[in-house]
Design a protein around this motif. Structure first.
Motif, PDB file in Angstrom:
ATOM      1  N   ASN A 129     -15.492  14.401  -1.099  1.00 43.31           N
ATOM      2  CA  ASN A 129     -13.680  14.208  -0.963  1.00 43.31           C
ATOM      3  C   ASN A 129     -13.096  15.318  -1.298  1.00 43.31           C
ATOM      4  O   ASN A 129     -13.757  16.639  -1.671  1.00 43.31           O
ATOM      5  CB  ASN A 129     -13.358  13.072  -2.171  1.00 43.31           C
ATOM      6  CG  ASN A 129     -13.749  13.649  -3.585  1.00 43.31           C
ATOM      7  OD1 ASN A 129     -12.591  14.337  -4.050  1.00 43.31           O
ATOM      8  ND2 ASN A 129     -15.007  13.756  -4.024  1.00 43.31           N
ATOM      9  N   LEU A 135       2.439   8.399   3.976  1.00 46.42           N
ATOM     10  CA  LEU A 135       2.103   7.684   2.745  1.00 46.42           C
ATOM     11  C   LEU A 135       3.228   8.172   1.656  1.00 46.42           C
ATOM     12  O   LEU A 135       3.459   9.342   1.643  1.00 46.42           O
ATOM     13  CB  LEU A 135       0.782   8.333   2.292  1.00 46.42           C
ATOM     14  CG  LEU A 135      -0.465   8.060   3.175  1.00 46.42           C
ATOM     15  CD1 LEU A 135      -0.632   9.035   4.124  1.00 46.42           C
ATOM     16  CD2 LEU A 135      -1.481   7.703   2.114  1.00 46.42           C
ATOM     17  N   TYR A 181     -11.391   6.783   3.081  1.00 46.08           N
ATOM     18  CA  TYR A 181     -10.181   6.436   2.463  1.00 46.08           C
ATOM     19  C   TYR A 181      -9.289   7.718   2.356  1.00 46.08           C
ATOM     20  O   TYR A 181      -9.724   8.721   2.398  1.00 46.08           O
ATOM     21  CB  TYR A 181     -10.245   5.811   0.860  1.00 46.08           C
ATOM     22  CG  TYR A 181     -10.760   6.772   0.019  1.00 46.08           C
ATOM     23  CD1 TYR A 181      -9.899   7.557  -0.682  1.00 46.08           C
ATOM     24  CD2 TYR A 181     -12.344   7.147  -0.206  1.00 46.08           C
ATOM     25  CE1 TYR A 181     -10.506   8.676  -1.580  1.00 46.08           C
ATOM     26  CE2 TYR A 181     -12.564   8.161  -0.984  1.00 46.08           C
ATOM     27  CZ  TYR A 181     -11.618   8.850  -1.758  1.00 46.08           C
ATOM     28  OH  TYR A 181     -12.319   9.859  -2.451  1.00 46.08           O
ATOM     29  N   GLN A 182      -7.854   7.359   2.260  1.00 42.54           N
ATOM     30  CA  GLN A 182      -6.836   8.461   1.854  1.00 42.54           C
ATOM     31  C   GLN A 182      -5.810   7.938   0.871  1.00 42.54           C
ATOM     32  O   GLN A 182      -5.384   6.583   0.857  1.00 42.54           O
ATOM     33  CB  GLN A 182      -6.230   8.764   3.133  1.00 42.54           C
ATOM     34  CG  GLN A 182      -7.204   9.286   4.321  1.00 42.54           C
ATOM     35  CD  GLN A 182      -7.514   8.446   5.310  1.00 42.54           C
ATOM     36  OE1 GLN A 182      -7.121   7.361   5.550  1.00 42.54           O
ATOM     37  NE2 GLN A 182      -8.445   8.805   6.247  1.00 42.54           N
ATOM     38  N   PHE A 183      -5.192   8.846  -0.061  1.00 43.80           N
ATOM     39  CA  PHE A 183      -4.091   8.506  -0.797  1.00 43.80           C
ATOM     40  C   PHE A 183      -3.221   9.759  -1.036  1.00 43.80           C
ATOM     41  O   PHE A 183      -3.685  10.883  -0.961  1.00 43.80           O
ATOM     42  CB  PHE A 183      -4.516   7.914  -1.939  1.00 43.80           C
ATOM     43  CG  PHE A 183      -5.257   8.637  -3.157  1.00 43.80           C
ATOM     44  CD1 PHE A 183      -4.659   9.624  -3.858  1.00 43.80           C
ATOM     45  CD2 PHE A 183      -6.815   8.723  -2.956  1.00 43.80           C
ATOM     46  CE1 PHE A 183      -5.298  10.148  -4.760  1.00 43.80           C
ATOM     47  CE2 PHE A 183      -7.522   9.327  -3.935  1.00 43.80           C
ATOM     48  CZ  PHE A 183      -6.638  10.077  -4.830  1.00 43.80           C
ATOM     49  N   ASN A 184      -2.085   9.341  -1.381  1.00 43.24           N
ATOM     50  CA  ASN A 184      -1.051  10.638  -1.397  1.00 43.24           C
ATOM     51  C   ASN A 184      -1.432  11.207  -2.737  1.00 43.24           C
ATOM     52  O   ASN A 184      -1.373  10.606  -3.824  1.00 43.24           O
ATOM     53  CB  ASN A 184       0.443   9.897  -1.514  1.00 43.24           C
ATOM     54  CG  ASN A 184       1.449  11.026  -1.230  1.00 43.24           C
ATOM     55  OD1 ASN A 184       1.284  12.108  -2.032  1.00 43.24           O
ATOM     56  ND2 ASN A 184       2.555  10.836  -0.899  1.00 43.24           N
ATOM     57  N   VAL A 231      -1.535   4.646  -0.575  1.00 45.53           N
ATOM     58  CA  VAL A 231      -2.739   4.750  -0.250  1.00 45.53           C
ATOM     59  C   VAL A 231      -3.087   3.924   1.124  1.00 45.53           C
ATOM     60  O   VAL A 231      -2.521   2.822   1.318  1.00 45.53           O
ATOM     61  CB  VAL A 231      -3.811   3.954  -1.292  1.00 45.53           C
ATOM     62  CG1 VAL A 231      -3.382   4.338  -2.754  1.00 45.53           C
ATOM     63  CG2 VAL A 231      -3.320   2.361  -1.240  1.00 45.53           C
ATOM     64  N   ASN A 238       2.403   7.867  -4.253  1.00 41.84           N
ATOM     65  CA  ASN A 238       1.468   6.820  -5.032  1.00 41.84           C
ATOM     66  C   ASN A 238       0.820   5.936  -3.645  1.00 41.84           C
ATOM     67  O   ASN A 238       0.076   4.900  -3.949  1.00 41.84           O
ATOM     68  CB  ASN A 238       2.141   5.857  -5.898  1.00 41.84           C
ATOM     69  CG  ASN A 238       2.458   6.721  -7.093  1.00 41.84           C
ATOM     70  OD1 ASN A 238       1.761   7.636  -7.615  1.00 41.84           O
ATOM     71  ND2 ASN A 238       3.568   6.644  -7.722  1.00 41.84           N
ATOM     72  N   GLN A 270      -5.414  13.233  -0.445  1.00 43.39           N
ATOM     73  CA  GLN A 270      -6.764  13.076  -1.083  1.00 43.39           C
ATOM     74  C   GLN A 270      -7.531  12.271   0.085  1.00 43.39           C
ATOM     75  O   GLN A 270      -7.226  11.202   0.369  1.00 43.39           O
ATOM     76  CB  GLN A 270      -6.804  12.480  -2.342  1.00 43.39           C
ATOM     77  CG  GLN A 270      -8.082  12.169  -2.951  1.00 43.39           C
ATOM     78  CD  GLN A 270      -8.847  13.619  -3.508  1.00 43.39           C
ATOM     79  OE1 GLN A 270      -7.916  14.338  -3.702  1.00 43.39           O
ATOM     80  NE2 GLN A 270     -10.071  13.616  -3.609  1.00 43.39           N
ATOM     81  N   TYR A 290       0.769  -1.311  -0.208  1.00 43.97           N
ATOM     82  CA  TYR A 290      -0.031  -0.110  -0.017  1.00 43.97           C
ATOM     83  C   TYR A 290       0.844   1.251   0.157  1.00 43.97           C
ATOM     84  O   TYR A 290       0.315   2.338  -0.366  1.00 43.97           O
ATOM     85  CB  TYR A 290      -1.016   0.140   0.889  1.00 43.97           C
ATOM     86  CG  TYR A 290      -1.772  -1.121   1.208  1.00 43.97           C
ATOM     87  CD1 TYR A 290      -2.849  -1.055   0.006  1.00 43.97           C
ATOM     88  CD2 TYR A 290      -1.961  -2.107   2.145  1.00 43.97           C
ATOM     89  CE1 TYR A 290      -4.045  -2.191   0.163  1.00 43.97           C
ATOM     90  CE2 TYR A 290      -3.001  -2.992   2.168  1.00 43.97           C
ATOM     91  CZ  TYR A 290      -3.835  -3.073   1.067  1.00 43.97           C
ATOM     92  OH  TYR A 290      -4.813  -4.168   0.988  1.00 43.97           O
ATOM     93  N   PRO A 295      -6.513   1.734   2.178  1.00 41.13           N
ATOM     94  CA  PRO A 295      -7.541   1.355   1.653  1.00 41.13           C
ATOM     95  C   PRO A 295      -8.773   1.654   2.337  1.00 41.13           C
ATOM     96  O   PRO A 295      -8.894   2.293   3.351  1.00 41.13           O
ATOM     97  CB  PRO A 295      -7.277  -0.104   1.832  1.00 41.13           C
ATOM     98  CG  PRO A 295      -5.736  -0.193   2.070  1.00 41.13           C
ATOM     99  CD  PRO A 295      -5.679   0.791   2.799  1.00 41.13           C
TER     100      PRO A 295
END
Length: 215
Positions: A138, A98, A156-159, A103, A101, A124, A71, A105
């Protein structure tokens, strides 16, 4: 008329009183890890005469977590499990790291709302409301930005940037719990059943079997 306003005031005070839990009967209730007694929300209290300053202390959020995993993300939680002094206080905290790329989940916290503060990078974050609607909220956060996720909702979260992202998350429970959706579905023991999952997710059974093997 005066009696009417008095009744309004009394009603308001009763409403406020009911909105909060009972007042604590002691200064603290440090969790006793040696006790097998368990209650709803409250762990057994350590003997106050045995409590030390270390029961209220945790060190570890100053260093980045290990993001060398599929992840590309790390979570360092500080809950009652790692900081006994949090018992009954209704708060916890975590550090999220993070990599590019990276994440986290989709997941949910069954016992706590979450407020996120970005310290470094770009994040995000989004959550989905319950049925009916399944509305998706979001936002892309930068350093200094704050976002809140209501209790029990999938989020959820992601870079969203090109560098590392560091986030501090606070929750209003000393034990908020976490249910990671992919792991809960495809990593349940014993397996939920590939035929059922294939039908539910409208996937080829071979793909479901591959997912089951990953978790």
């Amino acid at each position: 008329m005066a009696q009417y306003f008095i009744l309004l005031i009394i009603s308001a005070l009763i409403s406020i009183a009911l909105a909060f839990g009972p007042a604590p009967l002691q200064d603290f209730c440090v969790a006793d890890p040696t006790s097998t007694a368990r209650g709803n929300r409250v762990l057994a209290c350590k003997n106050p005469t045995l409590v030390q300053a270390t029961d209220f202390f945790f060190s570890g959020l100053q260093s980045p977590g290990n993001t060398t995993n599929p992840y590309g993300a790390s979570i360092i939680p500080v809950t009652v499990a790692t900081l006994p002094g949090l018992n009954t206080l209704g708060i916890s905290i975590a550090r999220l790291d993070l990599a590019p790329n990276g994440v986290i989940p989709p997941h949910l916290h069954p016992r706590g709302s979450e407020i996120l503060t970005v310290l470094e990078g770009s994040l995000q974050v989004g959550f989905v409301t319950s049925n009916p609607g399944y509305n998706h909220f979001n936002k892309t956060l930068q350093a200094g930005d704050v976002f809140v996720v209501p209790v029990g909702l999938v989020h959820y979260q992601f870079n969203a940037g090109s560098g590392n992202t560091v986030v501090i998350a606070a929750l209003n429970s000393e034990s908020p719990g976490i249910i990671a959706i992919p792991t809960a579905i495809f990593g349940a023991k014993p397996d939920i059943g590939s035929d059922y999952l294939a039908t539910t997710f409208q996937l080829d059974k071979k793909i479901v079997d591959q997912l089951l093997a990953k978790f």
